[in-house]
Design an enzyme around this catalytic site. Structure first.
Site, PDB file in Angstrom:
ATOM      1  N   GLY A  11      61.742  74.095  71.257  1.00  0.00           N
ATOM      2  CA  GLY A  11      60.442  74.460  71.837  1.00  0.00           C
ATOM      3  C   GLY A  11      59.300  74.123  70.899  1.00  0.00           C
ATOM      4  O   GLY A  11      58.280  74.815  70.854  1.00  0.00           O
ATOM      5  N   LEU A  13      57.023  71.929  70.847  1.00  0.00           N
ATOM      6  CA  LEU A  13      55.719  71.459  71.344  1.00  0.00           C
ATOM      7  C   LEU A  13      54.870  72.597  71.896  1.00  0.00           C
ATOM      8  O   LEU A  13      53.771  72.385  72.381  1.00  0.00           O
ATOM      9  CB  LEU A  13      55.918  70.405  72.441  1.00  0.00           C
ATOM     10  CG  LEU A  13      56.656  69.137  71.992  1.00  0.00           C
ATOM     11  CD1 LEU A  13      56.773  68.155  73.157  1.00  0.00           C
ATOM     12  CD2 LEU A  13      55.939  68.475  70.827  1.00  0.00           C
ATOM     13  N   GLY A  14      55.383  73.834  71.832  1.00  0.00           N
ATOM     14  CA  GLY A  14      54.649  74.968  72.373  1.00  0.00           C
ATOM     15  C   GLY A  14      53.548  75.449  71.434  1.00  0.00           C
ATOM     16  O   GLY A  14      53.284  74.849  70.387  1.00  0.00           O
ATOM     17  N   GLN A  15      52.922  76.561  71.833  1.00  0.00           N
ATOM     18  CA  GLN A  15      51.782  77.089  71.063  1.00  0.00           C
ATOM     19  C   GLN A  15      52.183  77.374  69.619  1.00  0.00           C
ATOM     20  O   GLN A  15      51.490  76.973  68.682  1.00  0.00           O
ATOM     21  CB  GLN A  15      51.254  78.378  71.713  1.00  0.00           C
ATOM     22  CG  GLN A  15      49.974  78.888  71.072  1.00  0.00           C
ATOM     23  CD  GLN A  15      49.694  80.364  71.336  1.00  0.00           C
ATOM     24  OE1 GLN A  15      50.516  81.085  71.905  1.00  0.00           O
ATOM     25  NE2 GLN A  15      48.534  80.817  70.921  1.00  0.00           N
ATOM     26  N   ASP A  37      62.161  69.494  71.830  1.00  0.00           N
ATOM     27  CA  ASP A  37      61.590  70.196  72.984  1.00  0.00           C
ATOM     28  C   ASP A  37      62.138  69.549  74.251  1.00  0.00           C
ATOM     29  O   ASP A  37      62.608  68.404  74.217  1.00  0.00           O
ATOM     30  CB  ASP A  37      60.048  70.106  72.979  1.00  0.00           C
ATOM     31  CG  ASP A  37      59.390  71.202  73.825  1.00  0.00           C
ATOM     32  OD1 ASP A  37      58.814  72.141  73.231  1.00  0.00           O
ATOM     33  OD2 ASP A  37      59.454  71.118  75.075  1.00  0.00           O
ATOM     34  N   ASP A  55      67.321  69.850  75.380  1.00  0.00           N
ATOM     35  CA  ASP A  55      67.272  70.906  76.390  1.00  0.00           C
ATOM     36  C   ASP A  55      68.195  72.030  75.939  1.00  0.00           C
ATOM     37  O   ASP A  55      69.409  71.818  75.805  1.00  0.00           O
ATOM     38  CB  ASP A  55      67.742  70.315  77.738  1.00  0.00           C
ATOM     39  CG  ASP A  55      67.702  71.340  78.863  1.00  0.00           C
ATOM     40  OD1 ASP A  55      67.417  72.527  78.591  1.00  0.00           O
ATOM     41  OD2 ASP A  55      67.953  70.933  80.015  1.00  0.00           O
ATOM     42  N   TYR A 144      60.455  89.187  81.227  1.00  0.00           N
ATOM     43  CA  TYR A 144      60.285  88.698  79.848  1.00  0.00           C
ATOM     44  C   TYR A 144      60.808  89.747  78.861  1.00  0.00           C
ATOM     45  O   TYR A 144      61.593  89.443  77.955  1.00  0.00           O
ATOM     46  CB  TYR A 144      58.799  88.433  79.608  1.00  0.00           C
ATOM     47  CG  TYR A 144      58.443  87.899  78.247  1.00  0.00           C
ATOM     48  CD1 TYR A 144      58.850  86.635  77.833  1.00  0.00           C
ATOM     49  CD2 TYR A 144      57.651  88.653  77.372  1.00  0.00           C
ATOM     50  CE1 TYR A 144      58.485  86.133  76.583  1.00  0.00           C
ATOM     51  CE2 TYR A 144      57.281  88.165  76.137  1.00  0.00           C
ATOM     52  CZ  TYR A 144      57.699  86.901  75.745  1.00  0.00           C
ATOM     53  OH  TYR A 144      57.327  86.414  74.509  1.00  0.00           O
ATOM     54  N   ILE A 174      49.584  85.936  70.028  1.00  0.00           N
ATOM     55  CA  ILE A 174      49.212  85.003  68.962  1.00  0.00           C
ATOM     56  C   ILE A 174      47.944  84.245  69.361  1.00  0.00           C
ATOM     57  O   ILE A 174      47.875  83.650  70.440  1.00  0.00           O
ATOM     58  CB  ILE A 174      50.352  83.993  68.694  1.00  0.00           C
ATOM     59  CG1 ILE A 174      51.672  84.726  68.398  1.00  0.00           C
ATOM     60  CG2 ILE A 174      49.979  83.067  67.533  1.00  0.00           C
ATOM     61  CD1 ILE A 174      51.688  85.582  67.172  1.00  0.00           C
TER      62      ILE A 174
HETATM   63  P1  NAD Z   1      55.186  78.078  74.702  1.00  0.00           P
HETATM   64  O1  NAD Z   1      55.394  78.423  76.142  1.00  0.00           O
HETATM   65  O2  NAD Z   1      53.852  77.627  74.260  1.00  0.00           O
HETATM   66  O3  NAD Z   1      56.255  76.981  74.250  1.00  0.00           O
HETATM   67  C1  NAD Z   1      57.600  77.051  74.653  1.00  0.00           C
HETATM   68  C2  NAD Z   1      58.168  75.650  74.540  1.00  0.00           C
HETATM   69  O4  NAD Z   1      59.543  75.720  74.978  1.00  0.00           O
HETATM   70  C3  NAD Z   1      57.460  74.630  75.435  1.00  0.00           C
HETATM   71  O5  NAD Z   1      57.011  73.532  74.654  1.00  0.00           O
HETATM   72  C4  NAD Z   1      58.516  74.210  76.437  1.00  0.00           C
HETATM   73  O6  NAD Z   1      58.460  72.827  76.797  1.00  0.00           O
HETATM   74  C5  NAD Z   1      59.802  74.512  75.683  1.00  0.00           C
HETATM   75  N1  NAD Z   1      60.947  74.703  76.568  1.00  0.00           N
HETATM   76  C6  NAD Z   1      61.000  75.344  77.758  1.00  0.00           C
HETATM   77  N2  NAD Z   1      62.225  75.236  78.291  1.00  0.00           N
HETATM   78  C7  NAD Z   1      62.978  74.531  77.418  1.00  0.00           C
HETATM   79  C8  NAD Z   1      64.324  74.088  77.408  1.00  0.00           C
HETATM   80  N3  NAD Z   1      65.147  74.343  78.434  1.00  0.00           N
HETATM   81  N4  NAD Z   1      64.755  73.392  76.343  1.00  0.00           N
HETATM   82  C9  NAD Z   1      63.931  73.114  75.307  1.00  0.00           C
HETATM   83  N5  NAD Z   1      62.643  73.476  75.267  1.00  0.00           N
HETATM   84  C10 NAD Z   1      62.172  74.183  76.324  1.00  0.00           C
HETATM   85  O7  NAD Z   1      55.665  79.363  73.858  1.00  0.00           O
HETATM   86  P2  NAD Z   1      55.131  79.863  72.438  1.00  0.00           P
HETATM   87  O8  NAD Z   1      53.915  80.687  72.673  1.00  0.00           O
HETATM   88  O9  NAD Z   1      55.094  78.751  71.467  1.00  0.00           O
HETATM   89  O10 NAD Z   1      56.288  80.906  72.060  1.00  0.00           O
HETATM   90  C11 NAD Z   1      57.412  80.528  71.291  1.00  0.00           C
HETATM   91  C12 NAD Z   1      58.335  81.731  71.184  1.00  0.00           C
HETATM   92  O11 NAD Z   1      57.615  82.833  70.614  1.00  0.00           O
HETATM   93  C13 NAD Z   1      58.866  82.239  72.534  1.00  0.00           C
HETATM   94  O12 NAD Z   1      60.178  82.720  72.361  1.00  0.00           O
HETATM   95  C14 NAD Z   1      57.948  83.383  72.863  1.00  0.00           C
HETATM   96  O13 NAD Z   1      58.559  84.318  73.711  1.00  0.00           O
HETATM   97  C15 NAD Z   1      57.687  83.955  71.487  1.00  0.00           C
HETATM   98  N6  NAD Z   1      56.441  84.724  71.423  1.00  0.00           N
HETATM   99  C16 NAD Z   1      55.234  84.116  71.627  1.00  0.00           C
HETATM  100  C17 NAD Z   1      54.062  84.873  71.575  1.00  0.00           C
HETATM  101  C18 NAD Z   1      52.712  84.227  71.804  1.00  0.00           C
HETATM  102  O14 NAD Z   1      51.692  84.956  71.875  1.00  0.00           O
HETATM  103  N7  NAD Z   1      52.604  82.928  71.895  1.00  0.00           N
HETATM  104  C19 NAD Z   1      54.129  86.254  71.321  1.00  0.00           C
HETATM  105  C20 NAD Z   1      55.389  86.838  71.143  1.00  0.00           C
HETATM  106  C21 NAD Z   1      56.545  86.069  71.167  1.00  0.00           C
END
Ligand code: NAD
Length: 322
Positions: A11, A13-15, A37, A55, A144, A174
């Protein structure tokens, strides 16, 4: 002592992943980090970071990547976030639970440590919402949250049953300025800054008096790295540590933004689904366990985070890249 690791991030590429990956590269060396990702968009890292599509629903892909790159630490960030999970609960269950299980299983056979990011969403309406203790009742009422509590338990299970070095933190919302958030309940605290810079106006999706725990991205990255490097002999907890840096309501955040942008106006367009989720989450967590067991301390409070966010976004706006 310099610590060396071979890290794979799911993951990425996420936030969080888009910034944590770069920080891991700077700490352990660009040759020692592999970003993965579901999406295939390696341009995010300007070609500087090794990237491959992966994946987490395909266990054989995970296992092969761990073996091929001789990985010893997995940062497992791939997940479906809170607001999206309410709209697609079965998908959230599969990705958040099956994906985690496959990662843990591959980590068990390849002898890797695993970082698991839990959330304030792992708590629920029967949890004490002010000063939420490290060890508190956890009966979340969102899909969730169900997956986050189950994920914490699964990580502890793999540690106790198989000795896998699983560790995690419960992140609050975050706040960041690189990659947009991915459909969480605390996303408003990011969007508000972009709207304040672009339009001087924001329609808030939560009620003005909704208090939530929050953290600026540099502190989130610091926590994720510190907990994985912590001396295991000091850890009484593993999955997952409360970590916090600040808590505020939309009204308080808007007032802080007005210190920099006096003409900023906030009105409301409350999203009832996100409001209900926010109402069931802690107002602020007690993070003494993290402070005592691995010396956790945040660097950013509300004024410092706000000043930094506005400075960064203003610069980008002036350069026409916002
Ligand atoms: P995000 O949604 O921005 O990124 C998640 C990434 O996972 C995406 O790039 C998506 O393409 C990828 N993804 C989805 N399905 C997938 C799969 N089957 N295989 C591989 N990649 C896949 O999430 P984030 O904000 O970066 O959060 C990352 C982690 O931190 C998560 O577990 C989230 O629950 C946790 N978290 C985030 C926050 C927040 O405020 N951002 C707060 C608490 C916990």
């Amino acid at each position: 002592m310099k610590i060396t690791r071979r890290v794979l991030v799911t993951g990425a590429l996420g936030q969080i992943g888009s910034e944590l990956t770069t920080a891991l590269c700077e700490r352990y060396g660009y040759d020692n980090v592999v970003a993965t990702d579901l999406k295939d968009d390696r341009s995010v890292f300007d070609g500087r970071v090794a990237f491959e599509p992966l994946d987490v629903m395909k266990p054989e892909q995970i296992d092969a990547a761990l073996e091929r790159h001789r990985i010893d630490t997995v940062y497992h960030l791939a997940a479906v976030l809170s607001a999206i999970a309410e709209m697609a609960p079965l998908k959230a269950w599969h990705i958040n639970m099956d994906g985690l299980f496959y990662v843990l299983e591959a980590a068990r056979t390849r002898r890797c440590a695993v970082f698991f990011p839990s959330s304030i969403g792992a708590f629920g309406p029967t949890t004490p919402l002010d000063g939420t203790p490290q060890d508190a009742i956890q009966r979340p009422n969102t899909m969730y949250g169900v997956t986050k509590v189950s994920g914490e338990l699964l990580c502890d299970y793999f540690h106790k049953r198989y000795g896998v070095d699983t560790r995690g933190v419960r992140f609050p919302g975050i706040i960041s300025n690189v990659t947009p958030p991915g459909g969480g309940t605390t996303d408003y605290a990011v969007t508000i800054f972009y709207e304040a810079i672009k339009r001087k106006r924001y329609a808030c999706i939560l009620r003005g008096d909704t208090s939530l725990d929050m953290m600026y991205m540099p502190d989130a990255i610091k926590a994720a790295i510190m907990v994985m490097e912590a001396d295991p002999s000091r850890l009484r907890h593993r999955n997952s540590f409360n970590v916090t840096a600040m808590h505020f309501t939309p009204e308080v955040l808007a007032a802080e933004i007005r210190k920099h942008i006096p003409e900023f106006v906030m009105d409301y367009k409350v999203d009832e689904m996100r409001q209900a989720i926010a109402d069931s989450w802690p107002n602020w967590m007690d993070d003494r366990a993290a402070r005592e067991e691995w010396d956790w301390a945040p660097d950013y409070d509300l004024p410092r985070m706000t000043a930094d966010m506005i400075a960064v976004l203003r610069d980008r706006s002036e350069a026409n890249v916002l």
